[in-house]
Design an enzyme around this catalytic site. Structure first.
Site, short mmCIF file in Angstrom:
data_model
loop_
_atom_site.label_atom_id
_atom_site.label_comp_id
_atom_site.label_asym_id
_atom_site.label_seq_id
_atom_site.Cartn_x
_atom_site.Cartn_y
_atom_site.Cartn_z
N HIS A 82 0.80 -0.91 0.02
CA HIS A 82 -0.13 -0.02 0.21
C HIS A 82 1.04 1.16 0.08
CE1 HIS A 82 -3.05 3.10 0.50
NE2 HIS A 82 -2.43 3.10 1.56
N ASP A 161 -15.77 2.08 7.67
CA ASP A 161 -14.84 2.58 7.08
C ASP A 161 -15.28 3.43 6.43
OD1 ASP A 161 -11.86 3.07 6.55
OD2 ASP A 161 -12.42 3.00 4.87
N ARG A 168 -15.24 12.17 8.79
CA ARG A 168 -14.44 12.60 8.86
C ARG A 168 -14.06 13.38 8.17
NH1 ARG A 168 -10.63 8.33 9.08
NH2 ARG A 168 -9.14 9.93 8.33
N SER A 183 -8.10 2.99 9.47
CA SER A 183 -8.98 3.10 7.77
C SER A 183 -7.93 2.40 6.98
CB SER A 183 -8.92 4.44 7.08
OG SER A 183 -9.85 4.30 6.34
N LYS A 187 -8.99 -1.83 5.54
CA LYS A 187 -8.80 -2.83 3.53
C LYS A 187 -8.66 -3.32 3.89
CE LYS A 187 -8.92 1.93 2.58
NZ LYS A 187 -9.61 3.31 3.82
#
Length: 434
Positions: A82, A161, A168, A183, A187
């Site tokens: 990621h 999420d 948010r 968050s 995922k």
């Protein structure tokens, strides 16, 4: 259990229990806890923070709020990567086939882009015929066969999420390390990874502008991953200037082909070797990251990495002949050079603003409904620290329109030239392997 008591508890800096966090996430997902109470809680978290255990519990509560992807049918250790995003970030296109060439399964779930340029799927769709709409069984078969496949984001992954992020976004609580880390990690975990390699960007083109903030986020995510049973490592890399030279979809595919051939930009190659060495090590195909790096260099040199990329494209319907002939990728009508207006050294390339210039050409989406032009974008001719002469090209602009004065102006404002020699920024700032 009453939500008002839990808000008060967190407001006063106390620790929420596993059961309390599950109660909150379950209640918010099924609409029994209203937005205004969760808004109050996120603001309390913003100011009071969360312990490592709370962060891990929040992550897993969000994972369990919806579907999870079962990759048990894939042989080997599934390693996901990621990146926290950036400009010209072509790493997934290079890393996938590079790591797969060494037998590490890369089962990648990717999305479309919003902002500077397209996401991984948009970039891959520059290759005629390539598609990600494949059934789960086919996805698993392709990963077992070729060690790599990419599928679009689908199903009901981490609905808590999605709801929490939207909240948010409108309550000024996006910039909370515990909430950002949970968050992202929810995922990745819901997507079925056994091990996770993180690339946390820092600098002008990154979400985390300072090294301290990037370090805090990277450490938080590594801790969450390891606390919930996923081997997790992170690097912090520079995004004060765009990565590589190309910014734009087809242009980045060509740059990925160059990099897999051993002829890519130095910074993109180095980042892919660093991240790739972690992925190969986490995937159990090397006993150290140093050994993994040598193996990665070998599959670039012997052509196996490029061959794996071809097989990957072909298996998902893509025209793999673009690898040998990149001119088959979408081509822009105009190539316009941006000349330097003075002699000197490139001292600054403001990454996010250069990304905006690419978006103005059509390389990215201003809104979800925007159409991307896969052919257009920018190719940098100079990077920070390079010498430049007046009249020499700073950037090649690939456009399908001739009126690009606004794009040129944006580029001139954000590529700074100095009379003093400037050092190039350090690419790999830190490695976090708790």
């Amino acid at each position: 259990m009453r939500m008002v008591d839990l808000i008060e508890k967190k407001r006063d800096g106390k620790e929420l229990s596993t059961e309390e966090i599950q109660f909150i996430i379950n209640g918010y997902t099924n609409n029994t806890i209203p937005d205004y109470q969760v808004s109050a809680l996120t603001m309390a978290i913003f100011f009071q923070g969360m312990t490592e255990r709370e962060r891990a519990d929040l992550t897993m509560a969000m994972v369990n709020s919806g579907d999870t992807i079962d990759l048990a049918g894939i042989e080997g250790i599934k390693v996901d990567k990621h990146s926290t995003g950036g400009v010209g970030d072509t790493t997934t296109l290079v890393l996938g086939p590079l790591v797969a060439a060494l037998g590490v399964p890369v089962a990648k779930m990717s999305g479309r882009g919003l902002g500077h340029t397209g996401g991984t799927i948009d970039k891959l769709e520059s290759v005629a015929g390539f598609h990600v709409e494949i059934e789960n069984d086919e996805f698993i078969r392709l990963v077992n066969e070729n060690k790599i496949a990419v599928i679009g984001q689908s199903g009901n992954l981490t609905p808590a999420d999605k709801k929490l992020y939207a909240l948010r976004d409108v309550t000024a609580t996006v910039d909370s390390i515990p909430l950002i880390a949970s968050s992202i990690m929810s995922k990745k975990i819901a997507a079925g990874a056994d091990a996770i390699c993180l690339d946390v960007k820092t600098g002008a083109g990154a979400f985390m502008k300072t090294l301290d903030d990037a370090r805090e986020l990277a450490t938080a995510m590594v801790n969450i991953g390891n606390n919930v049973g996923r081997k997790t490592m992170a690097i912090i890399s520079d995004m004060s200037q765009p990565l590589g030279f190309a910014i734009g979809n087809a242009l980045e595919v060509k740059e990925a082909i160059d990099t897999l051939s051993g002829n890519g930009p130095e910074d993109l190659t180095e980042l892919c070797l660093t991240l790739g060495s972690y992925m190969v090590y986490l995937g159990g195909e090397a006993s150290s990251t140093a050994e993994a790096r040598e193996k990665l260099k070998e599959v670039i040199a012997n052509g196996k990495a490029l061959e794996t990329f071809k097989t990957f494209l072909q298996s998902q319907g893509g025209d793999s002949s673009v690898v040998d002939d990149p001119s088959k990728l979408p081509q822009a009508q105009f190539q316009i050079e941006l000349p330097s207006l003075e002699d000197g050294y490139v001292s600054e390339i403001v990454a996010d603003e250069i990304g905006t210039a690419a978006m103005m050409l059509g390389a990215g989406r201003a809104t979800k409904e925007s159409e991307i032009d896969l052919a257009v974008g920018l190719v940098l001719k100079k990077k920070i620290g390079d010498q430049v002469k007046k009249g020499e090209s700073l950037v090649t602009i690939y456009a399908n329109q001739q009126d690009i004065e606004e794009v040129k102006e944006t580029l001139y404002q954000n590529i700074k030239i100095s009379t003093q020699k400037v050092s190039a920024p350090k690419l790999i700032q830190e490695e976090i392997t708790i």
